[in-house]
Design a protein around this motif. Structure first.
Motif, PDB file in Angstrom:
ATOM      1  N   PHE A 180       5.526  12.575 -20.613  1.00 60.44           N
ATOM      2  CA  PHE A 180       5.982  11.257 -20.182  1.00 60.44           C
ATOM      3  C   PHE A 180       4.855  10.247 -20.383  1.00 60.44           C
ATOM      4  O   PHE A 180       3.673  10.597 -20.425  1.00 60.44           O
ATOM      5  N   LEU A 181       5.239   8.989 -20.477  1.00 56.24           N
ATOM      6  CA  LEU A 181       4.299   7.891 -20.641  1.00 56.24           C
ATOM      7  C   LEU A 181       4.545   6.843 -19.566  1.00 56.24           C
ATOM      8  O   LEU A 181       5.627   6.777 -18.978  1.00 56.24           O
ATOM      9  N   ARG A 182       3.540   6.013 -19.340  1.00 55.53           N
ATOM     10  CA  ARG A 182       3.660   4.889 -18.415  1.00 55.53           C
ATOM     11  C   ARG A 182       2.776   3.766 -18.943  1.00 55.53           C
ATOM     12  O   ARG A 182       2.201   3.881 -20.034  1.00 55.53           O
ATOM     13  N   PHE A 183       2.648   2.708 -18.153  1.00 57.36           N
ATOM     14  CA  PHE A 183       1.849   1.558 -18.576  1.00 57.36           C
ATOM     15  C   PHE A 183       0.678   1.332 -17.619  1.00 57.36           C
ATOM     16  O   PHE A 183       0.821   1.466 -16.396  1.00 57.36           O
ATOM     17  N   GLU A 184      -0.446   0.979 -18.205  1.00 55.28           N
ATOM     18  CA  GLU A 184      -1.594   0.478 -17.450  1.00 55.28           C
ATOM     19  C   GLU A 184      -1.676  -1.020 -17.686  1.00 55.28           C
ATOM     20  O   GLU A 184      -1.725  -1.466 -18.823  1.00 55.28           O
ATOM     21  N   THR A 185      -1.664  -1.806 -16.612  1.00 51.92           N
ATOM     22  CA  THR A 185      -1.757  -3.253 -16.752  1.00 51.92           C
ATOM     23  C   THR A 185      -3.199  -3.647 -17.071  1.00 51.92           C
ATOM     24  O   THR A 185      -4.122  -3.287 -16.334  1.00 51.92           O
ATOM     25  N   ALA A 197      10.546  -3.347  -0.872  1.00 48.89           N
ATOM     26  CA  ALA A 197       9.281  -2.847  -0.322  1.00 48.89           C
ATOM     27  C   ALA A 197       8.380  -2.326  -1.427  1.00 48.89           C
ATOM     28  O   ALA A 197       7.157  -2.537  -1.400  1.00 48.89           O
ATOM     29  N   ALA A 198       8.967  -1.643  -2.406  1.00 47.23           N
ATOM     30  CA  ALA A 198       8.176  -1.096  -3.511  1.00 47.23           C
ATOM     31  C   ALA A 198       7.587  -2.223  -4.371  1.00 47.23           C
ATOM     32  O   ALA A 198       6.441  -2.131  -4.829  1.00 47.23           O
ATOM     33  N   GLU A 199       8.359  -3.282  -4.582  1.00 52.73           N
ATOM     34  CA  GLU A 199       7.850  -4.410  -5.371  1.00 52.73           C
ATOM     35  C   GLU A 199       6.721  -5.124  -4.650  1.00 52.73           C
ATOM     36  O   GLU A 199       5.709  -5.505  -5.262  1.00 52.73           O
ATOM     37  N   ARG A 200       6.870  -5.302  -3.346  1.00 58.53           N
ATOM     38  CA  ARG A 200       5.804  -5.935  -2.564  1.00 58.53           C
ATOM     39  C   ARG A 200       4.550  -5.077  -2.591  1.00 58.53           C
ATOM     40  O   ARG A 200       3.429  -5.589  -2.697  1.00 58.53           O
ATOM     41  N   ASP A 218       0.989  -6.359  -3.982  1.00 61.96           N
ATOM     42  CA  ASP A 218      -0.209  -6.344  -3.149  1.00 61.96           C
ATOM     43  C   ASP A 218      -1.303  -5.486  -3.780  1.00 61.96           C
ATOM     44  O   ASP A 218      -2.490  -5.855  -3.751  1.00 61.96           O
ATOM     45  N   ALA A 219      -0.931  -4.352  -4.341  1.00 56.72           N
ATOM     46  CA  ALA A 219      -1.920  -3.474  -4.973  1.00 56.72           C
ATOM     47  C   ALA A 219      -2.506  -4.131  -6.221  1.00 56.72           C
ATOM     48  O   ALA A 219      -3.717  -4.017  -6.477  1.00 56.72           O
ATOM     49  N   TYR A 220      -1.663  -4.793  -6.978  1.00 55.90           N
ATOM     50  CA  TYR A 220      -2.157  -5.483  -8.172  1.00 55.90           C
ATOM     51  C   TYR A 220      -3.140  -6.583  -7.781  1.00 55.90           C
ATOM     52  O   TYR A 220      -4.232  -6.700  -8.365  1.00 55.90           O
ATOM     53  N   ALA A 246      -5.768 -16.293  -2.950  1.00 56.55           N
ATOM     54  CA  ALA A 246      -4.665 -16.128  -3.892  1.00 56.55           C
ATOM     55  C   ALA A 246      -4.201 -14.686  -3.987  1.00 56.55           C
ATOM     56  O   ALA A 246      -3.039 -14.423  -4.309  1.00 56.55           O
ATOM     57  N   CYS A 247      -5.112 -13.738  -3.676  1.00 50.20           N
ATOM     58  CA  CYS A 247      -4.787 -12.317  -3.794  1.00 50.20           C
ATOM     59  C   CYS A 247      -4.536 -11.644  -2.447  1.00 50.20           C
ATOM     60  O   CYS A 247      -4.428 -10.414  -2.382  1.00 50.20           O
ATOM     61  N   ALA A 248      -4.440 -12.416  -1.399  1.00 53.81           N
ATOM     62  CA  ALA A 248      -4.190 -11.834  -0.075  1.00 53.81           C
ATOM     63  C   ALA A 248      -2.832 -11.135  -0.067  1.00 53.81           C
ATOM     64  O   ALA A 248      -1.912 -11.528  -0.800  1.00 53.81           O
TER      65      ALA A 248
END
Length: 598
Positions: free
Chosen positions: A539-544, A562-565, A569-571, A594-596
């Protein structure tokens, strides 16, 4: 290819068309097809290749024109419907939508019984085949009649080809040549035509300055199955340092020697990438008695799959670019509410921030800096005539990128200028675009899946509300090469090319309210292996790669799962951790806010 250097005044648009028709009569044809492309069939062309713009006035990046004895038409797609009408004289040119009224259908309706000329250096053979209709004879011309009447045509670019250091390229050119030659031998082929300058750049580890935003040295090459290369490029473009870098197995020859080089391939099997090669090449190979083998440019896929050094270079380039973006976003947040900025001044300030970065060489394309209604024009290019003030309390879209020696960047952020709150409808659309961006960025998929299979991930949240956007979701990106690189893309219209480890693609869904505003959110993604506990196949995925905050003034938290938030937040925590320590205190403090967490 050189300017004639005479003192005659430039021809008017009407005179240009009349002069061309006179040349066509001398050549024994009644019409002529003028594409946007040059001899390398690429997206970007030097000033000497802007034949379509010179003849018609239309300066868009995609289109073609056809001239007949009593009428002429310019064909382009929906991106340029307004632009083409504004830039061409309706007394001289009809404007046609290239998908609603294809050029072949127009020829069928208006050119019955006529001989229509074309320059075989400017069209791929399949493109000519698509123009073929009953009752119209297509004739290759030995000389381009536009060039004959273009009095003040710029000289061909002559920037030097320079070595691209191994520290950035990651693999010696000799090793690349050996691997590409092995692929030819495995296919039973004796040689391959390389008409794409990106392939020359990658294969030989060279770069150049023949184009404004893409570091190419324009030329052609023959790759032989024993790993020898004949490089057809003006010798003056290849200084002694570069010749030493190329080595003894790469011979530099003037482009004028191409015909006899192809004649020497009599009886051999030669690979030709039909869509990426001017029709002149297969025509000449057939005349020479060579056997043509249809196949993809042997450099295209290896170039798209970045090696470990190029991947690390991309990460480093994006961190550097992130510093420039943080400084720009901080500056914009402070200045925009006052209404003193313009589209040009904002783009210029971002370029100024980027210029300070190590290994910076140029913008990777002219920045798309669009405020309000201009942001709804997908390929908007601000000019002194169109430049407008960025007003308070409106949407501003900035799509930009840079060329660094170790990587190419491309990022889009959509910003609310403030000081007031963004309307609920705007926040709804922007959040749906963000949801689509996250859906694609977080996708895991089995090896063999292609970009068109994933395109819908980015559209789902918009589709749920009956909304959509009319461009592809993402394109491949080069390594200190073109910001638009094939063969993979996220688009329903793209061909099926399975994504592979090392590819870099953009993730840029959008929404456009015509006449009001545009929203686009873009990061670059690197394809990497995915470790999934239940997987029974790779399998493959993406690294931003891109590191810049999304404007929380345009986010409606209630629309996020919840998963999108958690992803957002992690990004943002990652952006702060990697970029914050590289900034001066006031910018770092702004970035922390800005990243809070949302």
């Amino acid at each position: 290819m050189q300017s004639r250097g005479n003192k005659e005044p430039p021809l008017s648009p009407k005179e240009r068309l009349a002069a061309l028709r006179a040349r066509l009569a001398e050549a024994g044809v009644q019409g002529f097809v003028i594409p946007r492309s040059d001899e390398h069939l690429g997206e970007y062309v030097p000033p000497s290749g802007e034949r379509l713009a010179w003849l018609t006035g239309f300066t868009g990046s995609a289109g073609m024109a056809i001239v007949l004895p009593d009428r002429a038409a310019v064909f382009t797609d929906g991106r340029y419907t307004l632009q083409v009408r504004a830039q061409t004289d309706p007394a001289l040119w009809e404007c046609r939508h290239i998908t609603e009224e294809p050029a072949a259908e127009w020829l069928k309706a208006h050119a019955q019984g006529l001989a229509i000329g074309y320059d075989p250096w400017l069209h791929a053979a399949p493109a000519i085949e698509r123009l073929a209709v009953p009752g119209v004879r297509l004739v290759p011309l030995a000389a381009n009649p536009v060039d004959a009447v273009w009095r003040d045509r710029p000289a061909a670019p002559m920037a030097e080809a320079v070595p691209h250091p191994l520290a950035f390229a990651g693999k010696p050119a000799a090793e690349k040549r050996a691997e590409a030659a092995a692929a030819l031998r495995e296919a039973g082929e004796d040689a391959a035509i390389l008409a794409d300058p990106h392939s020359l750049a990658w294969l030989l580890n060279i770069r150049g300055g023949d184009l404004a935003h893409t570091p190419l040295a324009l030329g052609f090459a023959l790759l032989h199955a024993d790993a020898r290369v004949e490089l057809f490029m003006a010798p003056a473009k290849v200084p002694a340092q570069t010749r030493a870098h190329l080595g003894n197995e790469v011979v530099v020859r003037p482009r004028e020697e191409l015909p006899q080089a192809l004649d020497a391939l009599r009886g051999l099997r030669v690979r030709v990438d039909a869509e990426a090669t001017p029709a002149w090449f297969p025509d000449r190979l057939r005349e020479a008695g060579a056997s043509i083998s249809a196949g993809e440019d042997p450099c295209r896929m290896p170039r798209a799959c970045k090696n470990p050094t190029e991947r690390e270079g991309a990460r480093a380039a994006h961190r550097r670019d992130a510093v420039a973006m943080a400084r720009f976003l901080h500056w914009f947040a402070r200045e925009a509410p006052g209404g003193g900025l313009t589209e040009i001044s904002a783009a210029a300030r971002l370029l100024e921030f980027r210029r300070g970065g190590e290994h910076f060489r140029a913008e990777s394309f002219p920045a798309i800096s669009g405020a309000g209604e201009h942001g709804a024009i997908v390929h908007y290019r601000v000019t002194p005539e169109s430049d407008r003030r960025i007003a308070p309390n409106e949407v501003y879209l900035i799509d930009s990128g840079a060329q660094y020696l170790d990587g190419t960047t491309d990022i889009t952020r959509t910003l609310w200028t403030g000081p007031g709150e963004a309307p609920a409808a705007v926040k709804d659309r922007a959040t749906r675009v963000l949801k689509g961006h996250i859906a694609l960025a977080t996708a895991c998929f089995p090896a063999g899946v292609a970009g068109p299979h994933l395109d819908a991930f980015a559209r789902r949240a918009l589709w749920d509300a009956g909304l959509d956007y009319d461009h592809g979701t993402g394109h491949g990106v080069g390594s200190f090469l073109s910001v638009h690189e094939g063969p993979a893309a996220f688009s329903r219209a793209a061909r099926i090319v399975p994504l592979r480890e090392g590819m870099i693609l953009s993730d840029e869904p959008g929404f456009y309210a015509a006449g009001e505003y545009g929203i686009r959110l873009e990061n670059l993604l690197l394809v990497v292996p995915a470790e999934l506990p239940l997987a029974t196949r790779p399998f493959l995925r993406f690294e931003t790669l891109t590191l810049a905050p999304f404007d929380r003034a345009l986010i409606e938290p209630a629309l996020l799962t919840a998963a999108e938030r958690a992803w957002l937040d992690a990004y943002h925590a990652r952006v702060l951790a990697e970029v914050g320590p590289l900034l001066e205190p006031d910018v770092a403090a702004w970035l922390a806010t800005a990243c809070a967490p949302l």
